[in-house]
Design a protein around this motif. Structure first.
Motif, mmCIF file in Angstrom:
data_model
loop_
_atom_site.group_PDB
_atom_site.id
_atom_site.type_symbol
_atom_site.label_atom_id
_atom_site.label_comp_id
_atom_site.label_asym_id
_atom_site.label_seq_id
_atom_site.Cartn_x
_atom_site.Cartn_y
_atom_site.Cartn_z
ATOM 1 N N GLN A 44 0.829 -1.204 0.000
ATOM 2 C CA GLN A 44 0.000 0.000 0.000
ATOM 3 C C GLN A 44 0.862 1.253 0.000
ATOM 4 O O GLN A 44 0.523 2.258 -0.633
ATOM 5 C CB GLN A 44 -0.917 0.010 1.224
ATOM 6 N N GLY A 45 1.983 1.206 0.711
ATOM 7 C CA GLY A 45 2.863 2.366 0.775
ATOM 8 C C GLY A 45 3.476 2.729 -0.553
ATOM 9 O O GLY A 45 3.774 3.904 -0.814
ATOM 10 N N VAL A 46 3.661 1.732 -1.416
ATOM 11 C CA VAL A 46 4.164 1.996 -2.763
ATOM 12 C C VAL A 46 3.038 2.439 -3.688
ATOM 13 O O VAL A 46 3.212 3.348 -4.517
ATOM 14 C CB VAL A 46 4.854 0.738 -3.343
ATOM 15 N N PHE A 47 1.866 1.828 -3.538
ATOM 16 C CA PHE A 47 0.766 2.011 -4.490
ATOM 17 C C PHE A 47 -0.115 3.218 -4.191
ATOM 18 O O PHE A 47 -0.346 4.084 -5.050
ATOM 19 C CB PHE A 47 -0.068 0.736 -4.504
ATOM 20 N N PHE A 48 -0.628 3.325 -2.969
ATOM 21 C CA PHE A 48 -1.684 4.295 -2.673
ATOM 22 C C PHE A 48 -1.307 5.765 -2.825
ATOM 23 O O PHE A 48 -2.162 6.574 -3.187
ATOM 24 C CB PHE A 48 -2.233 4.047 -1.263
ATOM 25 N N PRO A 49 -0.065 6.182 -2.560
ATOM 26 C CA PRO A 49 0.229 7.615 -2.718
ATOM 27 C C PRO A 49 0.252 8.099 -4.169
ATOM 28 O O PRO A 49 0.060 9.288 -4.421
ATOM 29 C CB PRO A 49 1.631 7.765 -2.090
ATOM 30 N N VAL A 50 0.473 7.191 -5.127
ATOM 31 C CA VAL A 50 0.734 7.630 -6.502
ATOM 32 C C VAL A 50 -0.490 8.215 -7.208
ATOM 33 O O VAL A 50 -0.373 9.233 -7.891
ATOM 34 C CB VAL A 50 1.323 6.477 -7.346
ATOM 35 N N PRO A 51 -1.691 7.609 -7.088
ATOM 36 C CA PRO A 51 -2.833 8.149 -7.840
ATOM 37 C C PRO A 51 -3.115 9.623 -7.562
ATOM 38 O O PRO A 51 -3.441 10.375 -8.486
ATOM 39 C CB PRO A 51 -3.999 7.262 -7.383
ATOM 40 N N HIS A 52 -2.980 10.068 -6.306
ATOM 41 C CA HIS A 52 -3.238 11.477 -5.996
ATOM 42 C C HIS A 52 -2.249 12.390 -6.726
ATOM 43 O O HIS A 52 -2.612 13.476 -7.191
ATOM 44 C CB HIS A 52 -3.131 11.711 -4.489
ATOM 45 N N ILE A 53 -1.006 11.948 -6.815
ATOM 46 C CA ILE A 53 0.011 12.753 -7.505
ATOM 47 C C ILE A 53 -0.290 12.805 -8.993
ATOM 48 O O ILE A 53 -0.149 13.851 -9.641
ATOM 49 C CB ILE A 53 1.414 12.172 -7.253
ATOM 50 N N ILE A 54 -0.720 11.688 -9.562
ATOM 51 C CA ILE A 54 -1.060 11.654 -10.988
ATOM 52 C C ILE A 54 -2.249 12.569 -11.272
ATOM 53 O O ILE A 54 -2.261 13.287 -12.280
ATOM 54 C CB ILE A 54 -1.358 10.208 -11.436
ATOM 55 N N VAL A 55 -3.240 12.551 -10.392
ATOM 56 C CA VAL A 55 -4.393 13.454 -10.563
ATOM 57 C C VAL A 55 -3.916 14.901 -10.606
ATOM 58 O O VAL A 55 -4.371 15.700 -11.436
ATOM 59 C CB VAL A 55 -5.421 13.253 -9.430
ATOM 60 N N ALA A 56 -2.992 15.258 -9.730
ATOM 61 C CA ALA A 56 -2.455 16.627 -9.725
ATOM 62 C C ALA A 56 -1.680 16.934 -11.002
ATOM 63 O O ALA A 56 -1.729 18.056 -11.517
ATOM 64 C CB ALA A 56 -1.566 16.834 -8.503
ATOM 65 N N ASP A 57 -0.976 15.945 -11.532
ATOM 66 C CA ASP A 57 -0.179 16.150 -12.750
ATOM 67 C C ASP A 57 -1.038 16.366 -13.986
ATOM 68 O O ASP A 57 -0.687 17.148 -14.874
ATOM 69 C CB ASP A 57 0.744 14.949 -12.986
ATOM 70 N N ILE A 58 -2.168 15.646 -14.068
ATOM 71 C CA ILE A 58 -2.938 15.654 -15.312
ATOM 72 C C ILE A 58 -4.116 16.620 -15.295
ATOM 73 O O ILE A 58 -4.729 16.866 -16.335
ATOM 74 C CB ILE A 58 -3.450 14.238 -15.655
ATOM 75 N N SER A 59 -4.444 17.191 -14.133
ATOM 76 C CA SER A 59 -5.616 18.067 -14.041
ATOM 77 C C SER A 59 -5.224 19.520 -14.268
ATOM 78 O O SER A 59 -4.162 19.960 -13.816
ATOM 79 C CB SER A 59 -6.278 17.928 -12.666
ATOM 80 N N PRO A 60 -6.070 20.301 -14.958
ATOM 81 C CA PRO A 60 -5.827 21.743 -15.063
ATOM 82 C C PRO A 60 -5.794 22.360 -13.665
ATOM 83 O O PRO A 60 -6.580 21.975 -12.796
ATOM 84 C CB PRO A 60 -7.043 22.248 -15.862
#
Length: 394
Positions: A115-131
């Motif tokens: 979970q420590g490897v997986f769960f933090p990444v989606p939030h960062i990706i959302v920030a990267d791809i969202s206006p």
């Protein structure tokens, strides 16, 4: 009012995919959280063992996130997402092959790592791809989708466990884990680490000052998050025994109403900042959360408890969502992995420290004092909120 939520600028292909990745994995996470304790008891284990499992998972997860945080910025988001999703799915699969309590304990603690490897990444990706002007909405939609899954997954999982058995439950969790991994493969990498250019001697001090200033802003925001979750831990850990001790047999309704308020807050807070500043919205949210917590101290009937559920759902959710978005907007993309980890890490510390504090206090002083002080501790986050906006005037 809500037309912006359906803007094509937000609903890109990769945004849909990352929402699918996380919401599908939420079924796996939810079933393990709610039903593994039941299975442990059925095998002859105890609640103490379940508690130790959660402690081990939490500690391993915290250390994993600290170690993995720089990798999110150096290696890239997609590689870490695919790696984390794959490890998490394999971890779920291993539960299908054992009934041994010691092995279940080890696999559950191992989930702290995956979970420590997986769960933090989606939030960062959302920030990267969202206006940037839609980041609060993006975080809200992302969180609402996960909240819906968490609302229904325990009931689905319990039906599977009771009707088809534990093997079917673990198989269903494994299938959703691998589905999440499958969708993660098709997400494009939107972040590319910048090459490390040699620093110019004349700019070394200036860069250090910039890094310290950035870290201070992230820490101030994270400290608000810390105190929010110190207060919330009194609710998440001790509300049920508090309600039952007051003769409120339907206290479980609190969590249903709270979850509805959470979803409502996630979908509407992005619209609220059109009319009020983020500073004002966060302050109001902290006040709502503190008021909802303190209200439990005097709530002796279900209507007051349900009012607290609404206030807590709206306040805590809106504050956390706006604070997280502010961290992402303040931080350059090459530091978002570390910044996001610091933010969530402080929330984890608040949850863990609060549970120990309020557990000891409730045993000695009772629930009325506990919830009054928990509401007061939430208000303490407002001090750091004011300090943040004072530093971030520009």
């Amino acid at each position: 009012m809500f037309t912006k939520l359906f803007s094509r600028r937000l609903w890109s292909r990769d945004f849909v995919l990352i929402v699918l990745v996380c919401t599908i994995a939420s079924y796996t996470n939810s079933t393990f959280m709610t039903l593994l304790p039941v299975y442990v008891l059925d095998l002859g284990g105890t609640n103490a063992m379940t508690g130790m499992m959660m402690t081990g998972l939490t500690v391993v997860g915290m250390f994993t996130r600290i170690i993995a945080a720089p990798l999110f910025d150096r290696v890239g988001r997609k590689k870490m997402l695919v790696l984390g999703a794959g490890l998490y799915a394999v971890n779920a699969l291993l539960f299908c092959f054992t009934k041994d309590l010691n092995m279940l304990f080890a696999l559950r603690v191992l989930q702290g790592f995956t979970q420590g490897v997986f769960f933090p990444v989606p939030h960062i990706i959302v920030a990267d791809i969202s206006p940037e002007d839609m980041l609060v909405d993006a975080m809200g939609l992302f969180g609402a989708a996960n909240a819906v899954v968490f609302a229904v997954a325990p009931s689905i999982g319990l039906a599977v466990y009771n009707d088809l058995g534990r093997q079917a439950l673990f198989i269903s969790s494994t299938v959703t884990g691998f589905m999440s991994f499958f969708f993660s493969i098709f997400i494009k990498e939107h972040y590319h680490p910048a090459p490390h250019a040699p620093a110019e001697p004349g700019r070394k001090t200036k860069k250090a000052r910039f890094d310290r200033a950035l870290l201070l802003l992230v820490l101030l925001t994270s400290l608000v998050h810390l105190f929010l979750y110190i207060g919330n831990s009194a609710v998440s850990n001790f509300l049920t025994p508090c309600g039952l001790s007051r003769g409120l047999e339907q206290i479980s309704l609190y969590f249903l109403v709270n979850n509805i308020a959470v979803i409502a807050a996630r979908l509407t807070v992005g619209r609220l900042i059109v009319y009020l500043s983020k500073k004002t919205c966060i302050l109001l949210s902290v006040l709502l959360s503190a008021g909802g917590t303190a209200l439990i101290a005097v709530a002796r009937n279900m209507p007051l408890m349900l009012l607290s559920a609404v206030l807590m759902g709206l306040g805590l959710t809106a504050a956390a969502q706006l604070l997280q978005a502010q961290v992402m907007l303040t931080t350059p993309s090459e530091h978002r992995g570390v910044a996001s980890t610091v933010f969530t890490f402080m929330g984890d510390i608040g949850t863990g420290a609060g549970a120990a504090l309020w557990g000891a206090l409730s045993a000695g002083a009772g629930y009325t004092v506990t919830y009054l002080l928990a509401g007061t501790s939430t208000l303490a986050g407002g001090v750091f909120h004011g300090a943040y906006w004072k530093r971030n005037r520009g």
